[in-house]
Design a protein around this motif. Structure first.
Motif, PDB file in Angstrom:
ATOM      1  N   ALA A  73       0.844  -1.204   0.000  1.00 19.24           N
ATOM      2  CA  ALA A  73       0.000   0.000   0.000  1.00 19.24           C
ATOM      3  C   ALA A  73       0.877   1.251   0.000  1.00 19.24           C
ATOM      4  O   ALA A  73       0.599   2.224  -0.713  1.00 19.24           O
ATOM      5  CB  ALA A  73      -0.928   0.003   1.219  1.00 19.24           C
ATOM      6  N   ARG A  76       2.586   1.753  -3.478  1.00 14.94           N
ATOM      7  CA  ARG A  76       1.642   2.270  -4.482  1.00 14.94           C
ATOM      8  C   ARG A  76       1.298   3.727  -4.214  1.00 14.94           C
ATOM      9  O   ARG A  76       1.207   4.534  -5.146  1.00 14.94           O
ATOM     10  CB  ARG A  76       0.370   1.417  -4.488  1.00 14.94           C
ATOM     11  CG  ARG A  76       0.587   0.032  -5.071  1.00 14.94           C
ATOM     12  CD  ARG A  76      -0.683  -0.808  -4.954  1.00 14.94           C
ATOM     13  NE  ARG A  76      -0.478  -2.144  -5.524  1.00 14.94           N
ATOM     14  CZ  ARG A  76      -1.370  -3.122  -5.456  1.00 14.94           C
ATOM     15  NH1 ARG A  76      -2.514  -2.931  -4.829  1.00 14.94           N
ATOM     16  NH2 ARG A  76      -1.124  -4.305  -5.995  1.00 14.94           N
ATOM     17  N   ALA A  77       1.072   4.068  -2.945  1.00  7.92           N
ATOM     18  CA  ALA A  77       0.690   5.443  -2.617  1.00  7.92           C
ATOM     19  C   ALA A  77       1.851   6.400  -2.841  1.00  7.92           C
ATOM     20  O   ALA A  77       1.660   7.511  -3.347  1.00  7.92           O
ATOM     21  CB  ALA A  77       0.202   5.520  -1.163  1.00  7.92           C
TER      22      ALA A  77
ATOM     23  N   GLN B  58      -5.747   2.745  -4.744  1.00  4.40           N
ATOM     24  CA  GLN B  58      -5.209   3.624  -5.782  1.00  4.40           C
ATOM     25  C   GLN B  58      -6.286   4.086  -6.773  1.00  4.40           C
ATOM     26  O   GLN B  58      -6.420   5.285  -7.024  1.00  4.40           O
ATOM     27  CB  GLN B  58      -4.051   2.944  -6.494  1.00  4.40           C
ATOM     28  CG  GLN B  58      -3.371   3.884  -7.476  1.00  4.40           C
ATOM     29  CD  GLN B  58      -2.136   3.261  -8.103  1.00  4.40           C
ATOM     30  OE1 GLN B  58      -1.507   2.385  -7.526  1.00  4.40           O
ATOM     31  NE2 GLN B  58      -1.799   3.734  -9.295  1.00  4.40           N
ATOM     32  N   ALA B  96      -0.720   3.494   3.438  1.00 10.34           N
ATOM     33  CA  ALA B  96      -0.869   4.291   2.225  1.00 10.34           C
ATOM     34  C   ALA B  96      -0.829   5.784   2.534  1.00 10.34           C
ATOM     35  O   ALA B  96      -0.161   6.566   1.840  1.00 10.34           O
ATOM     36  CB  ALA B  96      -2.182   3.935   1.522  1.00 10.34           C
TER      37      ALA B  96
END
Ligand SMILES: [Zn+2]
Lengths: 215, 349
Positions: A73, A76-77, B58, B96
């Motif tokens: 995560a 990707r972020a 995403q 994230a």
């Protein structure tokens, strides 16, 4: 310039140049606490890197799911924030690359032999393992078998059948994840799928007949 | 209208919510739910939810940015739910959010999910009417809580919460007893439409006089669920047909009755003539109707945000962070974690 992130065992992040020179590295060996430490570790390596990043290499496992997802995560972020591509990497491949680059220093591995198995804890009385046979022309480890799961008690027999020494990995260095990414991009090859290597379906039982509450 | 531009990330249960607000103005509210997948299992499976969050994050962020017509560089801050919720699900959002904030070099605000539900109300058009203190009743598949809110950014008190199942869970479990699919809320509602809510007197959890000392504002739904299951079994064992509509209506009435009774009791005892409703179960029309009618009789004003802001969403997380920023709060440090039992008094971590 590659940012590498791996949370398949502890938490490790690193920035390496395309040729593998390490610019910055920060890790936590704690097998838990990935969500707690990932931000500070990232901030530290980013602060130490002056040249702009071009790619984010992400360790896709195998590894305990809850921690593994934190790194994916985050990768990707982070990539989204900078408009960078994510380069997925099999975490065992990164361990193997590190072993092969300094094989003579590793205990229990005959430096003349390039064949060995990377083994990590997969919880639930299982191990995850992958078998390697040296580096190919692109400088990437050749994975013969795996990653796959095996019951703990069966591992040594399986590895004996494959005739490879066992190499238990306690950590996955993000420097090697980043270098795997750099070498795969240089070679124009995709070395892993973009989905996590769970190797296991979610542990759920589909609801059957309802249980009686009365006697 | 202006204010800080904030992107909020919410992953505490089975909805991946990304919201963007500018101060109190809602710019986008993107929700990806794994409910269809969860339906196969008859309830929220944490591992299934966490996997779905990782896949949805995403694309959801990209969709929210497009809908709001802003870029990540435009943002003033990133916000994320730190808890309470499912630990593995929360961690996906926390990981994230931290990486996004570091990547962008923007401040990060980690906030409380339950207080976020209250913040949802400030995104409504008539937000100026929101007054404090207010009692807030938050009901969903993950929580059932009664709060006293004196100030959104600095003073929220937990009056009571469920001691076992959340109300939404009770709907799911009773739906299963009645052979109805997941999620149970809308199914029970549909079945109850033709039923008599007074047909069967099911128990009201923690509502006896002896409960008023320690559990005056707490809820319990597991005994109710068992009572319904036992009632149905006795009918089946006797070879009699189960009056599904009456059971559904009577069960729903027991849940609604105890929720509304305790909420209005809290309003009365604290001298607060205001009640805010939030959480996905507020979609239940009977709950809203009973709450509105009984509140009116009690002289209590009820506020209900739009349903898209009542279910779990990222906009409420962004809205709470925007309020914290406007109140001059510093960003969170990067060391916070996912806290599955984060107390409601910790509005920001
Ligand atoms: Zn909620």
């Amino acid at each position: 310039m590659f940012l590498g992130i791996d949370t398949s065992l502890g938490t490790s992040v690193a920035v390496v140049e395309d040729d593998g020179v390490i610019v910055a590295e920060a890790s936590s060996e704690n097998p838990l606490g990935h969500a707690e430490v990932i931000g500070d570790l990232l901030a530290r390596v980013v602060a130490e890197s002056s040249a702009p990043l071009t790619h984010v290499a992400a360790g896709m496992g195998p590894g305990p799911f809850t921690g593994l997802r934190v790194g994916i995560a985050a990768a990707r972020a982070f990539a989204l924030g900078r408009g960078l591509p994510v380069v997925p990497v099999v975490s065992h491949d990164a361990v193997a690359l590190g072993v092969l680059l300094r094989s003579a220093l590793v205990d229990g591995l005959d430096s003349d032999s390039a064949r060995f198995a990377v083994v990590t804890d997969a919880r639930r009385r299982e191990f995850a393992y992958s078998v390697y046979d040296g580096l190919d022309d692109d400088g990437l480890p050749v994975r013969e078998v795996g990653p796959a799961l095996v019951p703990r008690d069966d591992l040594d027999r399986v590895l004996a059948d494959l005739d490879v020494p066992r190499l238990d990995a306690a950590s996955v260095p993000a420097t090697m994840v980043a270098l795997m990414g750099a070498r795969s991009v240089a070679a124009g090859r995709e070395v892993a799928a973009s989905e996590p290597l769970y190797l296991r379906a979610p542990d759920v039982t589909v609801g059957g007949a309802r249980k009686r509450v009365g006697s | 209208m202006s204010g800080p531009l904030v992107l909020g990330i919410e992953t505490s249960c089975d909805e991946t919510g990304i919201g963007i607000v500018r101060g109190r103005q809602l710019l986008s509210n993107t929700i990806a739910s794994s409910m269809d997948e969860q339906a196969r299992y008859g309830g929220v499976v944490p591992e299934v939810a966490a996997r779905a969050h990782l896949e949805a994050l995403q694309p959801s962020i990209e969709a929210a940015l497009a809908e709001a017509s802003v870029t990540l560089d435009d943002l003033d801050a990133v916000a994320v739910t730190s808890g309470p919720g499912l630990a593995g699900a929360l961690m996906v959002g926390v990981g994230a959010a931290k990486a996004l904030a570091v990547s962008l070099g923007k401040p990060l605000y980690a906030v409380n999910h339950l207080v976020g539900h209250i913040a949802a109300d400030i995104l409504t058009e008539d937000a100026d009417r929101l007054e404090y203190p207010t009692v807030a009743l938050l009901v969903s598949g993950g929580h059932t809580s009664l709060l006293l809110v004196r100030d959104l950014t600095s003073d929220v008190e937990l009056l009571g919460e469920t001691v076992d199942d959340a109300a939404g869970e009770a709907f799911d479990k009773v739906a299963r007893v009645l052979g109805l699919p997941y999620p149970g809320g809308p199914e029970i509602d549909r079945a109850a439409a033709e039923g008599d809510p007074l047909a069967i007197r099911f128990p009201r959890g923690l509502s006896r006089a002896s409960d008023m000392v320690e559990h005056r504002y707490d809820f319990s739904f597991s005994g109710l669920k068992t009572a319904v299951a036992r009632w149905v079994e006795q009918r089946e064992d006797a070879g009699e047909p189960v009056p599904v509509a009456d059971v559904a209506a009577s069960f729903r009435e027991a849940v609604v009755d105890v929720l509304v009774t305790k909420a209005l009791d809290a309003c009365a005892r604290h001298g607060v003539p205001r009640l805010l409703l939030g959480g996905g179960v507020i979609a239940n029309r009977r709950l809203r109707d009973v709450a509105l009618a009984r509140a009116k009789a009690a002289g209590v004003t009820v506020r209900i945000p739009p349903l898209s802001l009542c279910t779990d969403n990222g906009a409420m997380i962004a809205a709470l962070a925007a309020e914290l920023i406007s109140a001059g709060r510093e960003p969170s440090t990067l060391a916070f974690g996912a806290d599955s039992t984060l107390p409601v008094t910790e509005i920001q971590v």
